[in-house]
Write an enzyme that holds these catalytic residues in place. Structure first.
Site, mmCIF file in Angstrom:
data_model
loop_
_atom_site.group_PDB
_atom_site.id
_atom_site.type_symbol
_atom_site.label_atom_id
_atom_site.label_comp_id
_atom_site.label_asym_id
_atom_site.label_seq_id
_atom_site.Cartn_x
_atom_site.Cartn_y
_atom_site.Cartn_z
ATOM 1 N N GLN A 1 15.411 18.602 -13.079
ATOM 2 C CA GLN A 1 14.815 17.499 -12.328
ATOM 3 C C GLN A 1 15.412 16.152 -12.708
ATOM 4 O O GLN A 1 15.540 15.262 -11.853
ATOM 5 C CB GLN A 1 13.300 17.486 -12.538
ATOM 6 C CG GLN A 1 12.585 18.646 -11.845
ATOM 7 C CD GLN A 1 11.073 18.532 -11.955
ATOM 8 O OE1 GLN A 1 10.545 17.720 -12.720
ATOM 9 N NE2 GLN A 1 10.382 19.353 -11.183
ATOM 10 N N GLU B 1 42.178 -20.815 -14.128
ATOM 11 C CA GLU B 1 42.867 -21.465 -15.229
ATOM 12 C C GLU B 1 42.175 -21.142 -16.548
ATOM 13 O O GLU B 1 41.028 -20.664 -16.547
ATOM 14 C CB GLU B 1 42.892 -22.982 -15.009
ATOM 15 C CG GLU B 1 43.712 -23.402 -13.805
ATOM 16 C CD GLU B 1 43.813 -24.904 -13.624
ATOM 17 O OE1 GLU B 1 44.426 -25.330 -12.645
ATOM 18 O OE2 GLU B 1 43.275 -25.650 -14.480
ATOM 19 N N GLN C 1 27.202 10.566 -17.704
ATOM 20 C CA GLN C 1 26.135 11.313 -18.367
ATOM 21 C C GLN C 1 26.043 12.736 -17.825
ATOM 22 O O GLN C 1 25.882 13.700 -18.587
ATOM 23 C CB GLN C 1 24.799 10.584 -18.159
ATOM 24 C CG GLN C 1 23.710 10.994 -19.129
ATOM 25 C CD GLN C 1 23.980 10.509 -20.545
ATOM 26 O OE1 GLN C 1 24.754 9.570 -20.751
ATOM 27 N NE2 GLN C 1 23.372 11.150 -21.526
ATOM 28 N N ILE C 2 26.120 12.889 -16.525
ATOM 29 C CA ILE C 2 26.042 14.216 -15.906
ATOM 30 C C ILE C 2 27.212 15.097 -16.343
ATOM 31 O O ILE C 2 27.069 16.311 -16.529
ATOM 32 C CB ILE C 2 25.985 14.085 -14.367
ATOM 33 C CG1 ILE C 2 24.619 13.525 -13.945
ATOM 34 C CG2 ILE C 2 26.255 15.420 -13.677
ATOM 35 C CD1 ILE C 2 24.527 13.161 -12.478
ATOM 36 N N GLY D 1 30.424 15.636 -22.227
ATOM 37 C CA GLY D 1 31.650 15.336 -22.961
ATOM 38 C C GLY D 1 32.839 15.129 -22.050
ATOM 39 O O GLY D 1 33.708 14.285 -22.322
ATOM 40 N N GLU E 1 36.607 -12.808 -8.654
ATOM 41 C CA GLU E 1 36.136 -13.409 -7.389
ATOM 42 C C GLU E 1 34.665 -13.827 -7.465
ATOM 43 O O GLU E 1 33.907 -13.703 -6.516
ATOM 44 C CB GLU E 1 36.382 -12.466 -6.205
ATOM 45 C CG GLU E 1 37.858 -12.321 -5.874
ATOM 46 C CD GLU E 1 38.115 -11.599 -4.580
ATOM 47 O OE1 GLU E 1 37.400 -11.863 -3.593
ATOM 48 O OE2 GLU E 1 39.037 -10.764 -4.550
ATOM 49 N N GLY E 2 34.294 -14.344 -8.631
ATOM 50 C CA GLY E 2 32.934 -14.824 -8.841
ATOM 51 C C GLY E 2 32.122 -13.829 -9.633
ATOM 52 O O GLY E 2 31.737 -12.783 -9.127
ATOM 53 N N TRP F 1 44.973 -14.932 -15.704
ATOM 54 C CA TRP F 1 44.341 -13.779 -15.056
ATOM 55 C C TRP F 1 44.756 -13.669 -13.587
ATOM 56 O O TRP F 1 43.939 -13.369 -12.718
ATOM 57 C CB TRP F 1 42.817 -13.830 -15.177
ATOM 58 C CG TRP F 1 42.331 -13.741 -16.581
ATOM 59 C CD1 TRP F 1 41.734 -14.718 -17.311
ATOM 60 C CD2 TRP F 1 42.457 -12.610 -17.461
ATOM 61 N NE1 TRP F 1 41.478 -14.282 -18.588
ATOM 62 C CE2 TRP F 1 41.905 -12.975 -18.708
ATOM 63 C CE3 TRP F 1 42.976 -11.322 -17.310
ATOM 64 C CZ2 TRP F 1 41.870 -12.110 -19.798
ATOM 65 C CZ3 TRP F 1 42.945 -10.449 -18.391
ATOM 66 C CH2 TRP F 1 42.394 -10.849 -19.613
#
Length: 393
Positions: free
Chosen positions: A278, A128, A336-337, A340, A363-364, A157
């Site tokens: 690395q 609610e 990130q890998i 862009g 759900e919490g 929701w």
């Protein structure tokens, strides 16, 4: 193809491995051509396909038994292929869960075959405007009027709001204060007085709505269980399905790792594959570690529930908290890998980045899961202290 070695863990039976293989094959053939441009239509189509494929048989059960490991495997696989497909499956189970677990034979026979076939879309109407995770603070009322119940209030929701045929609605009936005075009701979508007050848009499009209930009149047969059992019913449903949220996050995380491995193997930087850096290897190692840890927590909780544990609130909270938080971290590393390309609209990392965020809320929320875990730890501590004191005396 994502790593499937976890299926050899002792949490699973052969039927679970067969289920995973069959769904993987089906999803590869049946989920690749869904048009997501119109979210409502896409969800309806996905529910239809999931019903035709027999997968919704696992989401609704007339004998009141739901195999949580199967639910988790299905959600993990669907999430890895298509986040909206996972949503469609999960809401069929969550929305009808109260009927599966607590419904009368008449309620089950009327609604569950429709849910399993995909003929009826279900929704779980608990939240609610002033009470999200604080379920005991619900304000919506249900009062007796002759032989009927009359519902007044709002829900917000609500997943599948606007397209659902069946709403399981929780309201205050006043048998006691707080959590002791709630009840659960079946509200068909066409019931007079129930209307869509607002459609809600989110960063990852799903059918969501704020619902208004204005003098909604229901027969006595609409109540699920007994008056005053609503909180218990809601918590029992969440106890089953909270672990599956962790599984969905796991599916998103595996998809992010697969995309990152493909990128690291194919992209060259400074004359060598990106994987030779690395720092990239460090990201990949942390992804693999977090995915296995999340899977262990998720399938531990599911196995415990399937093994007869009356409540797995602590274990499900741990699984949901860790899996959703780590999936967010893994997907961020995937962005990130990809550089862009990782923030390009419609790319795999960008799509996952939007999809994962809501899982740390619904759900919490994550902070609420921490409270559940902390309280369980303190209760165990107090019990042990009391036992030691009794033994010493």
């Amino acid at each position: 193809m994502s790593d499937k070695s976890f299926l050899d863990w002792p949490f699973f039976d052969e039927r679970h491995r067969e289920l995973s293989e069959a769904l993987e094959h089906w999803a590869g053939r049946r989920l690749g051509n869904i048009d997501h441009a119109h979210t409502d239509a896409a969800c309806r189509e996905l529910v239809t396909r999931l019903g035709q494929g027999g997968w919704l048989e696992h989401a609704a059960s007339e004998d009141g038994k739901l195999d949580v490991r199967s639910l988790c495997l299905i959600r993990e696989t669907l999430a890895r292929h298509d986040g909206l497909a996972d949503f469609a499956f999960a809401m069929q189970g969550l929305g009808s869960g109260a009927i599966s677990l607590f419904g009368t034979s008449e309620q089950k026979s009327e609604w569950l075959p429709k849910v399993r076939s995909g003929a009826a879309i279900s929704a779980f109407a608990l939240t609610e405007p002033q009470s999200g995770s604080d379920v005991a603070n619900l304000a919506m009322t249900a009062r007796r009027d002759g032989g009927d119940w009359v519902l007044d209030g709002e829900k917000t929701w609500i997943s599948n709001g606007g397209i659902a045929d069946l709403y399981v609605v929780f309201a205050r009936t006043g048998e006691g204060p707080g959590a002791k005075g709630l009840s659960a009701f079946i509200v068909p979508a066409e019931t007079p007085g129930r209307r869509i007050a607002e459609r809600l848009e989110t960063i990852a499009p799903h059918p969501l709505a704020r619902l208004a209930f204005e003098g909604v009149r229901l027969p006595e047969s609409a109540i699920i269980g007994e008056p005053g059992q609503g909180f218990r019913i809601a918590m029992s449903v969440l106890d089953v399905f909270r672990s599956t949220v962790a599984a969905a996050a796991l599916g998103f995380a595996r998809r992010a790792m697969d995309a990152s491995l493909d990128r690291a193997a194919s992209r060259e930087l400074f004359g060598a594959p990106l994987f030779e850096m690395q720092m990239v290897q460090g990201h990949i190692a942390e992804m693999a570690l977090d995915i296995d840890a999340a899977a262990l927590l998720t399938y531990r909780a599911a196995w415990m529930k399937d093994s007869g544990a009356p409540r797995v609130s602590r274990e499900a909270a741990m699984a949901k908290l860790f899996s959703t938080d780590q999936a967010q971290k893994i997907i961020d590393a995937a962005v990130q890998i990809h550089g862009g390309d990782g923030v390009r609209s419609g790319s795999v990392p960008e799509t996952l980045y939007r999809e994962i965020r809501a899982l740390r809320i619904y759900e919490g929320a994550s902070d609420v899961q921490k409270i559940i875990i902390a309280r369980a730890a303190m209760a165990a501590h107090d019990k042990e202290a009391a036992a030691m004191a009794a033994h010493a005396s």
